[in-house]
Structure formats: structure tokens, C-alpha cells
Design an enzyme around this catalytic site. Structure first.
Site, PDB file in Angstrom:
ATOM      1  N   GLN A  69      -8.021  -3.279  -3.688  1.00  0.00           N
ATOM      2  CA  GLN A  69      -8.789  -3.708  -2.515  1.00  0.00           C
ATOM      3  C   GLN A  69      -8.011  -3.566  -1.219  1.00  0.00           C
ATOM      4  O   GLN A  69      -8.593  -3.458  -0.137  1.00  0.00           O
ATOM      5  CB  GLN A  69      -9.250  -5.156  -2.688  1.00  0.00           C
ATOM      6  CG  GLN A  69      -8.297  -6.241  -2.224  1.00  0.00           C
ATOM      7  CD  GLN A  69      -7.157  -6.508  -3.191  1.00  0.00           C
ATOM      8  OE1 GLN A  69      -7.112  -5.918  -4.268  1.00  0.00           O
ATOM      9  NE2 GLN A  69      -6.234  -7.379  -2.816  1.00  0.00           N
ATOM     10  N   ASP A 117      -0.661 -10.561  -6.996  1.00  0.00           N
ATOM     11  CA  ASP A 117      -1.116  -9.366  -6.317  1.00  0.00           C
ATOM     12  C   ASP A 117      -0.613  -9.274  -4.887  1.00  0.00           C
ATOM     13  O   ASP A 117       0.538  -9.552  -4.592  1.00  0.00           O
ATOM     14  CB  ASP A 117      -2.654  -9.353  -6.387  1.00  0.00           C
ATOM     15  CG  ASP A 117      -3.252  -7.993  -6.118  1.00  0.00           C
ATOM     16  OD1 ASP A 117      -4.458  -7.876  -6.279  1.00  0.00           O
ATOM     17  OD2 ASP A 117      -2.540  -7.080  -5.720  1.00  0.00           O
ATOM     18  N   THR A 118      -1.532  -8.962  -4.008  1.00  0.00           N
ATOM     19  CA  THR A 118      -1.294  -8.544  -2.635  1.00  0.00           C
ATOM     20  C   THR A 118      -0.643  -9.593  -1.754  1.00  0.00           C
ATOM     21  O   THR A 118      -0.907 -10.775  -1.900  1.00  0.00           O
ATOM     22  CB  THR A 118      -2.667  -8.206  -2.021  1.00  0.00           C
ATOM     23  OG1 THR A 118      -3.372  -7.384  -2.936  1.00  0.00           O
ATOM     24  CG2 THR A 118      -2.540  -7.516  -0.706  1.00  0.00           C
ATOM     25  N   VAL A 119       0.179  -9.135  -0.785  1.00  0.00           N
ATOM     26  CA  VAL A 119       0.620 -10.009   0.296  1.00  0.00           C
ATOM     27  C   VAL A 119      -0.252  -9.719   1.508  1.00  0.00           C
ATOM     28  O   VAL A 119      -0.839  -8.643   1.633  1.00  0.00           O
ATOM     29  CB  VAL A 119       2.110  -9.793   0.656  1.00  0.00           C
ATOM     30  CG1 VAL A 119       2.980  -9.990  -0.571  1.00  0.00           C
ATOM     31  CG2 VAL A 119       2.344  -8.416   1.273  1.00  0.00           C
TER      32      VAL A 119
END
Length: 342
Positions: free
Chosen positions: A207, A175-177
Site C-alpha cells: 500500500q 510493516d510500514t513506517v
């Protein structure tokens, strides 16, 4: 004390050496910006995340995961320690979504004309138009689709088509960095960027763009705190997990233990989340004592791995860490926590 730390998402490592080079590069670039005279922690966070977005190796900016329909929908969020937060979502023509999130964050302190309250989250075409007003670089959507992202999309889309009447397809939670920066005065900022989970529904927001879920920053007279999260976005939103992490670390003597407890109590065993389901999540956090000029860089995850890099004024070169769960079969149920003092 100056510190910049980054992570490339909780999930599976495709090529550890590539992630090592990228994490160290992003942390170093953010550190160099923060170490210059006229730059701020927000500049450092934006610079570090832009490096990650431009790499093509992460699920952010160029190389983002594709939606179920094969399109790009990026999101990003950024927060400073004054309570200002800005984010964008469902954008498909921004080379660096974090730059728009930064601009929205900076505009929080001033009303718009006619006394209108400035937005916190802007999505879709409105976000693209706002980015153009700010002079942020826009590109054609096809220029954000990397070869790796297209191959991954084709792979999972074929599986979905083949097994669409059976629950046989498992999607990676990668997912996110994210990035956190803190300066010698204890000013702290955090930010994150993501293309969302592979094959997400069009219009879905994770999120990253939600206040309190993807990133959090706060500062008191004696303590600065920051956190960025990664993993299953819906679960991180339901628990407002970035904010929960920072709240748990206020005036805490054992930050690593407290981080373990918050993952267990507020995430894995949260009453807001379904029971007996895998809960994939990870975080990078900073707990800094402004009076003593020392702090802890913390990380935790319930996924198989979490990669991170960091550089502080105590180091000549950036460092890289790969954290892995010892028992892969229990990923999503166990928590591994680590920390480095700086």
C-alpha cells in the site's frame, strides 16, 4: 501551530525502549526542520522518515524485510495537500526511498519534455535510474541488509522449508513506517516507507506506493487532513484506506468515534475483503481546524501494538505512545482508537 508525528508500524514490539528513542528522535528532527524559516511540510516528512529508514530498527530502508528470495525491495510514497503524489517500489539500491518519492511528488505539477505526463509511481531499475538523475544516494543492495533482517529472514525461511506442505507458519504483520507534518498555515503532507512484509514475493508492491492506500493529505479553507496506514498491504489497497480515513473526517465533530467507525465499517467489515480472516491494519491521522488553530492527532489499529511519537509547538520535548490491544487473542478483529488534542 506546527506538528510532526511518526509511527514505526503496526505489529509486535521487539524492544519498546529502542522504539521510544527512535520515534522521539524522528519526530524531533522533522519538527526542527519544519520550524526553520525556509523549509516545508514535505521537508519535514522526508527528514522524519529518513531518520526511520536509517535506523536499522524498522522495516524501511536499511533493515528492510527480505523477499522470499532473500533480496531487498523497498517502496515509499509521499503526498502534499495540493493533490500531488509520488512513489517508488521494488528498489534495492536506495538508502532513502522516501527521497525519490518526494522528488516524484514535486514533479507532478510540470509536464515532461514533449508534453509527456510525469509518472506517479516508478519501479525497479527505472526508479534507480531516476534516483541517480536526481542525485539521490545509491548504495549496494547488501548495504541495506541489517543483521536483524538477515536473522529474521533465516528464521522464517527455515520454517517455510520445514513446513512447506502444511499451513503452520505465521508471519508477523509488522510493516510500514510513516510521518505526517502540518505547519502554522495548515499545509499538510504525509509519507510512508516500507520493505514490505517478510518473505513477500519478488515484485510485490504494498500500500505504501499506491495512491490513496498508504498516505493521504488534503486541505480546504477550514480543515487540513492527513493519514498514513500500516498493516496488511493488500487489504489497505483494496479499501484505499488512507483516503477513506480522511474522507470520513471531513467536517466531523467527533473524530475519534468516526475513526473507530471507519475501521469497523470500511476495513473489518468491508465488502471488498474476505470474511472471517484476520485483518491487520493501523493508522496515524491528523485532523486540523485551520480557523481555530487546533487539531487532533489520532491513531487506531487492529494489531497487538502501534508505536508513535510526536512533537508540536506546544511541547518542549517529543512524546512517545505505545498503544496495545487489551485482548491479544482478538488482534485482527478488534479496534483500539486514541487521540491527542494539539
Amino acid at each position: 501551530m506546527v506538528l510532526v508525528a511518526v509511527h514505526t508500524g503496526a505489529g509486535n514490539i521487539v524492544n519498546e525502549e529502542n522504539y521510544k528513542i527512535l520515534c522521539k528522535k524522528a519526530a524531533t528532527r522533522g519538527f526542527d526542520v519544519l520550524n526553520s524559516d525556509d523549509k516545508s511540510v514535505i521537508d519535514a516528512v522526508e527528514t522524519a522518515i529518513k531518520c526511520l529508514e536509517n535506523s536499522g530498527q524498522t522495516n524501511a530502508g536499511y533493515g528492510s524485510n527480505l523477499t522470499f528470495n532473500g533480496t531487498i525491495e523497498c517502496e515509499a510514497g509521499l503526498m502534499d495537500n495540493h493533490g500531488n503524489f509520488g512513489s517508488c517500489a521494488c528498489v534495492n539500491n536506495l538508502k532513502n526511498p522516501i527521497s525519490l518519492a518526494r522528488k516524484i511528488c514535486e514533479k507532478q505539477s510540470n509536464l515532461l519534455n514533449f508534453g509527456r505526463v510525469p509518472p506517479i509511481l516508478v519501479v525497479g531499475n527505472g526508479a534507480s535510474q531516476l534516483a541517480q538523475e536526481f542525485g539521490i544516494e545509491t548504495v549496494d543492495e547488501k548495504d541495506l541488509i541489517s543483521e536483524k533482517a538477515q536473522i529474521t529472514y533465516n528464521h522464517y525461511r527455515r520454517k517455510i522449508t520445514k513446513y512447506e506442505h502444511a499451513n503452520l507458519v505465521r508471519i508477523s504483520p509488522l510493516d510500514t513506517v510513516g510521518a505526517i507534518a502540518i505547519d502554522s498555515h495548515g499545509n499538510i503532507a504525509s509519507g510512508c516507507s516500507s520493505g514490505g512484509i517478510i518473505l513477500k514475493l519478488s515484485g510485490r508492491v504494498g500500500q505504501t506506493a499506491i495512491y490513496g492506500a498508504g498516505c493521504w493529505s488534503q486541505k480546504t479553507d477550514n480543515q487540513s487532513l492527513g493519514a498514513v496506514t500500516t498493516g496488511n498491504g493488500e487489504y489497505l489497497i483494496k479499501t484505499l484506506f488512507a483516503r477513506e480515513i480522511c474522507s470520513s473526517l471531513i467536517n466531523c465533530d467527533l473524530p475519534s468515534m468516526r475513526l473507530y467507525e471507519v475501521f469497523k465499517d470500511k476495513f473489518l467489515n468491508s465488502p471488498f475483503l474476505p470474511k472471517n480472516q484476520e485483518k491487520y491494519g493501523g493508522c496515524l491521522a491528523v485532523d486540523y481546524n485551520c480557523l481555530e488553530n487546533r487539531g487532533d492527532l489520532l491513531f487506531a489499529h487492529t494489531t497487538k501494538t502501534l508505536c508513535l511519537g510526536y512533537k508540536s509547538s506546544n511541547q518542549k520535548f517529543a512524546k512517545f505512545i505505545t498503544s496495545s490491544l487489551p485482548d491479544y487473542s482478538q488482534a485482527g478483529y478488534n479496534v483500539i482508537v486514541g487521540g491527542i488534542s494539539f
